[in-house]
Design a protein around this motif. Structure first.
Motif, PDB file in Angstrom:
ATOM      1  N   ARG A 294       0.836  -1.212   0.000  1.00  0.00           N
ATOM      2  CA  ARG A 294       0.000   0.000   0.000  1.00  0.00           C
ATOM      3  C   ARG A 294       0.865   1.254   0.000  1.00  0.00           C
ATOM      4  NH1 ARG A 294      -1.103   3.089   4.118  1.00  0.00           N
ATOM      5  NH2 ARG A 294      -0.736   1.494   5.717  1.00  0.00           N
ATOM      6  N   GLU A 295       1.855   1.297   0.883  1.00  0.00           N
ATOM      7  CA  GLU A 295       2.726   2.472   0.988  1.00  0.00           C
ATOM      8  C   GLU A 295       3.566   2.665  -0.279  1.00  0.00           C
ATOM      9  OE1 GLU A 295       3.041   4.886   3.217  1.00  0.00           O
ATOM     10  OE2 GLU A 295       1.690   4.129   4.763  1.00  0.00           O
ATOM     11  N   LEU A 296       4.033   1.574  -0.872  1.00  0.00           N
ATOM     12  CA  LEU A 296       4.783   1.666  -2.120  1.00  0.00           C
ATOM     13  C   LEU A 296       3.949   2.348  -3.192  1.00  0.00           C
ATOM     14  CD1 LEU A 296       7.417   0.798  -3.672  1.00  0.00           C
ATOM     15  CD2 LEU A 296       6.090  -1.204  -4.401  1.00  0.00           C
ATOM     16  N   GLU A 297       2.698   1.920  -3.321  1.00  0.00           N
ATOM     17  CA  GLU A 297       1.829   2.527  -4.331  1.00  0.00           C
ATOM     18  C   GLU A 297       1.517   3.983  -4.001  1.00  0.00           C
ATOM     19  OE1 GLU A 297      -2.138   1.574  -6.973  1.00  0.00           O
ATOM     20  OE2 GLU A 297      -1.818   0.436  -5.122  1.00  0.00           O
ATOM     21  N   GLU A 298       1.215   4.267  -2.742  1.00  0.00           N
ATOM     22  CA  GLU A 298       0.883   5.640  -2.345  1.00  0.00           C
ATOM     23  C   GLU A 298       2.043   6.604  -2.589  1.00  0.00           C
ATOM     24  OE1 GLU A 298      -2.126   4.472   1.341  1.00  0.00           O
ATOM     25  OE2 GLU A 298      -0.287   5.579   1.784  1.00  0.00           O
ATOM     26  N   GLU A 299       3.268   6.154  -2.347  1.00  0.00           N
ATOM     27  CA  GLU A 299       4.418   7.054  -2.397  1.00  0.00           C
ATOM     28  C   GLU A 299       5.172   7.047  -3.721  1.00  0.00           C
ATOM     29  OE1 GLU A 299       6.756   6.135   1.086  1.00  0.00           O
ATOM     30  OE2 GLU A 299       5.227   6.974   2.422  1.00  0.00           O
ATOM     31  N   THR A 300       5.009   5.979  -4.532  1.00  0.00           N
ATOM     32  CA  THR A 300       5.788   5.895  -5.779  1.00  0.00           C
ATOM     33  C   THR A 300       4.956   5.701  -7.033  1.00  0.00           C
ATOM     34  OG1 THR A 300       6.087   3.486  -5.824  1.00  0.00           O
ATOM     35  CG2 THR A 300       7.651   4.771  -4.469  1.00  0.00           C
ATOM     36  N   GLY A 301       3.683   5.350  -6.904  1.00  0.00           N
ATOM     37  CA  GLY A 301       2.856   5.074  -8.059  1.00  0.00           C
ATOM     38  C   GLY A 301       2.964   3.651  -8.580  1.00  0.00           C
ATOM     39  N   LEU A 302       3.898   2.848  -8.048  1.00  0.00           N
ATOM     40  CA  LEU A 302       4.040   1.464  -8.485  1.00  0.00           C
ATOM     41  C   LEU A 302       3.224   0.548  -7.584  1.00  0.00           C
ATOM     42  CD1 LEU A 302       7.808   1.069  -9.434  1.00  0.00           C
ATOM     43  CD2 LEU A 302       5.861   1.679 -10.872  1.00  0.00           C
ATOM     44  N   SER A 303       2.558  -0.397  -8.212  1.00  0.00           N
ATOM     45  CA  SER A 303       1.699  -1.331  -7.494  1.00  0.00           C
ATOM     46  C   SER A 303       2.278  -2.736  -7.595  1.00  0.00           C
ATOM     47  CB  SER A 303       0.293  -1.294  -8.115  1.00  0.00           C
ATOM     48  OG  SER A 303      -0.546  -2.221  -7.490  1.00  0.00           O
ATOM     49  N   VAL A 304       2.282  -3.445  -6.458  1.00  0.00           N
ATOM     50  CA  VAL A 304       2.692  -4.848  -6.433  1.00  0.00           C
ATOM     51  C   VAL A 304       1.703  -5.616  -5.570  1.00  0.00           C
ATOM     52  CG1 VAL A 304       5.153  -4.397  -6.766  1.00  0.00           C
ATOM     53  CG2 VAL A 304       4.253  -4.580  -4.463  1.00  0.00           C
ATOM     54  N   ASP A 305       1.530  -6.867  -5.890  1.00  0.00           N
ATOM     55  CA  ASP A 305       0.718  -7.747  -5.058  1.00  0.00           C
ATOM     56  C   ASP A 305       1.538  -8.078  -3.816  1.00  0.00           C
ATOM     57  OD1 ASP A 305      -0.360 -10.193  -3.899  1.00  0.00           O
ATOM     58  OD2 ASP A 305      -1.533 -10.385  -5.740  1.00  0.00           O
ATOM     59  N   PRO A 306       0.968  -7.970  -2.617  1.00  0.00           N
ATOM     60  CA  PRO A 306       1.738  -8.318  -1.414  1.00  0.00           C
ATOM     61  C   PRO A 306       2.363  -9.707  -1.485  1.00  0.00           C
ATOM     62  CG  PRO A 306      -0.311  -7.247  -0.793  1.00  0.00           C
ATOM     63  CD  PRO A 306      -0.371  -7.480  -2.282  1.00  0.00           C
ATOM     64  N   ALA A 307       1.742 -10.636  -2.201  1.00  0.00           N
ATOM     65  CA  ALA A 307       2.289 -11.990  -2.334  1.00  0.00           C
ATOM     66  C   ALA A 307       3.588 -12.001  -3.141  1.00  0.00           C
ATOM     67  CB  ALA A 307       1.260 -12.907  -2.973  1.00  0.00           C
ATOM     68  N   ASP A 308       3.836 -10.952  -3.935  1.00  0.00           N
ATOM     69  CA  ASP A 308       5.054 -10.867  -4.734  1.00  0.00           C
ATOM     70  C   ASP A 308       6.213 -10.215  -3.981  1.00  0.00           C
ATOM     71  OD1 ASP A 308       3.951 -12.108  -6.964  1.00  0.00           O
ATOM     72  OD2 ASP A 308       3.163 -10.211  -7.753  1.00  0.00           O
ATOM     73  N   LEU A 309       5.973  -9.773  -2.755  1.00  0.00           N
ATOM     74  CA  LEU A 309       7.026  -9.141  -1.955  1.00  0.00           C
ATOM     75  C   LEU A 309       7.871 -10.200  -1.249  1.00  0.00           C
ATOM     76  CD1 LEU A 309       5.006  -6.229  -0.339  1.00  0.00           C
ATOM     77  CD2 LEU A 309       6.795  -6.023  -2.074  1.00  0.00           C
ATOM     78  N   THR A 310       9.173  -9.960  -1.216  1.00  0.00           N
ATOM     79  CA  THR A 310      10.122 -10.809  -0.502  1.00  0.00           C
ATOM     80  C   THR A 310      10.611 -10.046   0.719  1.00  0.00           C
ATOM     81  OG1 THR A 310      10.860 -11.852  -2.543  1.00  0.00           O
ATOM     82  CG2 THR A 310      12.368 -11.959  -0.671  1.00  0.00           C
ATOM     83  N   LEU A 311      10.546 -10.654   1.891  1.00  0.00           N
ATOM     84  CA  LEU A 311      11.078 -10.025   3.096  1.00  0.00           C
ATOM     85  C   LEU A 311      12.602 -10.011   2.990  1.00  0.00           C
ATOM     86  CD1 LEU A 311      10.469  -8.859   5.945  1.00  0.00           C
ATOM     87  CD2 LEU A 311      10.790 -11.180   6.817  1.00  0.00           C
TER      88      LEU A 311
END
Length: 181
Positions: A91-108
């Motif tokens: 959510r924060e990535l999209e709000e601050e950069t305009g890029l959207s990712v599915d949370p399932a695609d994020l790597t810790l």
């Protein structure tokens, strides 16, 4: 009942407004409201941050306000009460950069404990996603003054990131996700 506060100096009950006393707990002395039986704890605030990795580059934002205005960091912010850290990071990535990712695609790529000069402390969960998994166009928004990709060389050259640990985690994200693309 207990209540978590962000600041170290608390004089009045956030629930009823009465003057606070103190109560001994198994964790030491804590502010306590004798009027409504409320104990206050200072726990770190959970936050989550994310970057997008494109080859040897990682997306960072320039902080546009607050105590770290002007510093470069991963996009991120506080977790909402009903929001898992990966969802917060996306959510924060999209709000601050305009890029959207599915949370399932994020790597810790790491976590950490942050303590600020004003006594506020946070626990941070830091994520990364491959550029192939992101949609949208990079454009700074919300509380970000700027957003751009930094090369590994630029990051190693010590851009004004919030913490050295943040730099290490961004480089780790480039190593882990950039080599696969």
């Amino acid at each position: 009942m207990s209540y978590t506060v962000e600041t170290s100096a608390v004089s009045y009950c956030p629930a009823c407004g009465a003057s606070l006393g103190a109560r001994e707990t198994h964790e030491g002395e804590r502010p306590y409201c004798p009027d409504c039986d409320l104990t206050l704890y200072r726990n770190p605030i959970p936050m989550a941050r994310a970057t997008v990795v494109d080859g040897d580059r990682a997306l960072l934002i320039e902080m546009g306000e607050g105590r770290d205005e002007g510093a470069w960091a991963l996009a991120g912010g506080h977790c909402l009460c009903d929001e898992p850290p990966a969802v917060t990071a996306a959510r924060e990535l999209e709000e601050e950069t305009g890029l959207s990712v599915d949370p399932a695609d994020l790597t810790l790529v790491g976590d950490g404990f942050l303590r600020f000069e004003d006594g506020v402390s946070m626990v941070s969960f830091n994520y990364a996603a491959a550029a192939a998994d992101a949609t949208g166009t990079v454009e700074a928004a919300d509380d970000a003054a700027d957003a751009r990709f930094w090369t590994r060389t630029e990051i190693e050259g010590s851009p004004p990131l919030l913490r050295a640990s943040g730099r290490a985690q961004v480089l780790d994200a480039i190593d882990r996700l950039g080599r696969d693309r």
